[in-house]
Design a protein around this motif. Structure first.
Motif, PDB file in Angstrom:
ATOM      1  N   UNK A 128       0.816  -1.230   0.000  1.00 29.08           N
ATOM      2  CA  UNK A 128       0.000   0.000   0.000  1.00 29.08           C
ATOM      3  C   UNK A 128       0.846   1.275   0.000  1.00 29.08           C
ATOM      4  N   UNK A 129       1.945   1.263   0.754  1.00 29.34           N
ATOM      5  CA  UNK A 129       2.832   2.423   0.765  1.00 29.34           C
ATOM      6  C   UNK A 129       3.467   2.639  -0.608  1.00 29.34           C
ATOM      7  N   UNK A 130       3.842   1.545  -1.256  1.00 29.78           N
ATOM      8  CA  UNK A 130       4.438   1.670  -2.584  1.00 29.78           C
ATOM      9  C   UNK A 130       3.423   2.178  -3.599  1.00 29.78           C
ATOM     10  N   UNK A 131       2.166   1.727  -3.463  1.00 25.77           N
ATOM     11  CA  UNK A 131       1.109   2.223  -4.346  1.00 25.77           C
ATOM     12  C   UNK A 131       0.912   3.724  -4.146  1.00 25.77           C
ATOM     13  N   UNK A 132       0.900   4.147  -2.867  1.00 27.24           N
ATOM     14  CA  UNK A 132       0.743   5.567  -2.563  1.00 27.24           C
ATOM     15  C   UNK A 132       1.913   6.382  -3.119  1.00 27.24           C
ATOM     16  N   UNK A 133       3.129   5.873  -2.938  1.00 26.64           N
ATOM     17  CA  UNK A 133       4.296   6.581  -3.457  1.00 26.64           C
ATOM     18  C   UNK A 133       4.268   6.656  -4.982  1.00 26.64           C
ATOM     19  N   UNK A 134       3.873   5.572  -5.627  1.00 25.04           N
ATOM     20  CA  UNK A 134       3.811   5.565  -7.079  1.00 25.04           C
ATOM     21  C   UNK A 134       2.749   6.532  -7.587  1.00 25.04           C
ATOM     22  N   UNK A 169       6.786  13.367 -23.306  1.00 28.04           N
ATOM     23  CA  UNK A 169       7.829  12.550 -22.676  1.00 28.04           C
ATOM     24  C   UNK A 169       7.569  12.410 -21.185  1.00 28.04           C
ATOM     25  N   UNK A 170       7.213  13.514 -20.532  1.00 24.31           N
ATOM     26  CA  UNK A 170       6.920  13.472 -19.096  1.00 24.31           C
ATOM     27  C   UNK A 170       5.733  12.559 -18.824  1.00 24.31           C
ATOM     28  N   UNK A 171       4.722  12.592 -19.701  1.00 24.75           N
ATOM     29  CA  UNK A 171       3.548  11.735 -19.540  1.00 24.75           C
ATOM     30  C   UNK A 171       3.932  10.259 -19.617  1.00 24.75           C
ATOM     31  N   UNK A 172       4.819   9.936 -20.553  1.00 23.60           N
ATOM     32  CA  UNK A 172       5.252   8.544 -20.698  1.00 23.60           C
ATOM     33  C   UNK A 172       6.115   8.076 -19.524  1.00 23.60           C
ATOM     34  N   UNK A 173       6.846   9.014 -18.940  1.00 26.18           N
ATOM     35  CA  UNK A 173       7.726   8.659 -17.831  1.00 26.18           C
ATOM     36  C   UNK A 173       6.954   8.575 -16.507  1.00 26.18           C
ATOM     37  N   UNK A 174       5.847   9.273 -16.388  1.00 23.67           N
ATOM     38  CA  UNK A 174       5.112   9.386 -15.122  1.00 23.67           C
ATOM     39  C   UNK A 174       4.816   8.046 -14.460  1.00 23.67           C
ATOM     40  N   UNK A 175       4.362   7.004 -15.187  1.00 23.84           N
ATOM     41  CA  UNK A 175       4.060   5.733 -14.505  1.00 23.84           C
ATOM     42  C   UNK A 175       5.291   5.053 -13.902  1.00 23.84           C
ATOM     43  N   UNK A 176       6.479   5.419 -14.381  1.00 19.53           N
ATOM     44  CA  UNK A 176       7.698   4.759 -13.912  1.00 19.53           C
ATOM     45  C   UNK A 176       8.348   5.483 -12.736  1.00 19.53           C
ATOM     46  N   UNK A 177       7.834   6.644 -12.375  1.00 19.25           N
ATOM     47  CA  UNK A 177       8.455   7.429 -11.305  1.00 19.25           C
ATOM     48  C   UNK A 177       8.448   6.661  -9.993  1.00 19.25           C
ATOM     49  N   UNK A 178       7.420   5.878  -9.746  1.00 15.94           N
ATOM     50  CA  UNK A 178       7.318   5.153  -8.482  1.00 15.94           C
ATOM     51  C   UNK A 178       8.330   4.047  -8.308  1.00 15.94           C
ATOM     52  N   UNK A 179       9.028   3.667  -9.379  1.00 17.09           N
ATOM     53  CA  UNK A 179      10.020   2.596  -9.248  1.00 17.09           C
ATOM     54  C   UNK A 179      11.218   3.031  -8.402  1.00 17.09           C
ATOM     55  N   UNK A 205       1.009   3.689 -11.050  1.00 20.18           N
ATOM     56  CA  UNK A 205       1.421   4.870 -11.818  1.00 20.18           C
ATOM     57  C   UNK A 205       0.603   5.056 -13.076  1.00 20.18           C
ATOM     58  N   UNK A 206       0.344   3.956 -13.801  1.00 23.80           N
ATOM     59  CA  UNK A 206      -0.457   4.047 -15.029  1.00 23.80           C
ATOM     60  C   UNK A 206      -1.878   4.481 -14.712  1.00 23.80           C
ATOM     61  N   UNK A 207      -2.481   3.869 -13.654  1.00 18.75           N
ATOM     62  CA  UNK A 207      -3.849   4.214 -13.282  1.00 18.75           C
ATOM     63  C   UNK A 207      -3.969   5.690 -12.894  1.00 18.75           C
ATOM     64  N   UNK A 208      -3.001   6.170 -12.124  1.00 15.64           N
ATOM     65  CA  UNK A 208      -3.027   7.581 -11.717  1.00 15.64           C
ATOM     66  C   UNK A 208      -2.905   8.500 -12.921  1.00 15.64           C
ATOM     67  N   UNK A 209      -1.987   8.173 -13.828  1.00 15.18           N
ATOM     68  CA  UNK A 209      -1.789   9.007 -15.019  1.00 15.18           C
ATOM     69  C   UNK A 209      -3.041   9.020 -15.894  1.00 15.18           C
ATOM     70  N   UNK A 210      -3.655   7.849 -16.106  1.00 11.18           N
ATOM     71  CA  UNK A 210      -4.861   7.770 -16.942  1.00 11.18           C
ATOM     72  C   UNK A 210      -6.016   8.546 -16.305  1.00 11.18           C
ATOM     73  N   UNK A 211      -6.201   8.375 -14.997  1.00 12.31           N
ATOM     74  CA  UNK A 211      -7.297   9.056 -14.300  1.00 12.31           C
ATOM     75  C   UNK A 211      -7.134  10.575 -14.384  1.00 12.31           C
ATOM     76  N   UNK A 212      -5.929  11.058 -14.148  1.00 10.13           N
ATOM     77  CA  UNK A 212      -5.690  12.499 -14.213  1.00 10.13           C
ATOM     78  C   UNK A 212      -5.856  13.013 -15.628  1.00 10.13           C
ATOM     79  N   UNK A 213      -5.466  12.215 -16.619  1.00 12.21           N
ATOM     80  CA  UNK A 213      -5.633  12.642 -18.007  1.00 12.21           C
ATOM     81  C   UNK A 213      -7.120  12.731 -18.367  1.00 12.21           C
TER      82      UNK A 213
END
Length: 216
Positions: A128-134, A169-179, A205-213
């Motif tokens: 859960x903490x990793x999900x929150x951080x991602x 580019x930032x949009x594509x990188x966003x899901x990977x920031x949590x790694x 990360x992908x879910x957050x990016x898609x939802x915000x988009x």
């Protein structure tokens, strides 16, 4: 003394001088040969000593590099408890009559490190903490994306053309920031960043990016 006796005495004297001269020449040749042989043996001994010194220096350098590599692996795996020593420990002093094999010691240290290091899986309680951080990281990246779009719309010109590419580019990188925080957490817990954890982090990360988009 008659003439004949004098000639005989002179001949004997010449013969004795010739014999002494031959003996002296032979002695000189023996001395030169001995000195040449000694010089050749000394040169060979010096060359052998130089080769031994070079081989010993190469061995010390190789063993030093191997020891440093083992120490870097130890610090990388154990973190701060090992790093606080500031460097690899010095070899222990040998006891009287004890033989030292540096290769054997390096191999033993590597085997001990491998045997003692058995990284486990990331505990479920940490997910859960990793999900929150991602999700937080993806949201921050998405905010940067929106800021880039805003700058492009506000100033126009070349920025309006180039900044949308940067925003993509930032949009594509966003899901990977949590790694990155996931790797930090894994290192602190001395566990492996397994495929399940990576999948959970990327999914968040992908879910957050898609939802915000979709919301913008």
């Amino acid at each position: 003394m008659t003439y004949h006796e004098a000639i005989t005495k002179l001949a004997e004297t010449y013969a004795a001088v010739d014999a002494q001269r031959i003996e002296a020449d032979e002695w000189y040749e023996r001395q030169v040969a001995a000195a040449t042989r000694a010089a050749r043996e000394a040169a060979a001994a010096v060359e052998a000593a130089q080769e031994t010194l070079t081989a010993a220096s190469d061995l010390v350098e190789r063993i030093g590099d191997q020891a440093e590599e083992v120490w870097r692996t130890t610090v990388r795996r154990l973190g701060a408890p090992a790093a606080r020593y500031g460097g690899s420990p010095l070899p222990a002093p040998l006891q009287s009559g004890e033989e030292y094999n540096p290769h054997q010691m390096i191999d033993a240290a590597s085997d001990l490190l491998d045997q003692s290091w058995r990284p486990g899986r990331m505990p479920q309680s940490a997910l859960p903490w990793l999900v929150l951080l991602s999700a937080t990281g993806a949201a921050v990246a998405f905010s940067i994306r929106e800021a880039i779009f805003w700058v492009g719309r506000s100033y126009g010109g070349d920025l309006a053309v180039g900044l949308p590419v940067l925003a993509l580019v930032v949009t594509l990188v966003a899901p990977f920031v949590g790694l990155w925080p996931a790797k930090v957490v894994a290192d602190r817990r001395h566990v492996a960043l397994d495929a399940t954890t990576i999948a959970v982090v990327l999914a968040a990360g992908v879910a957050t990016t898609v939802i915000l988009a979709l919301l913008t």
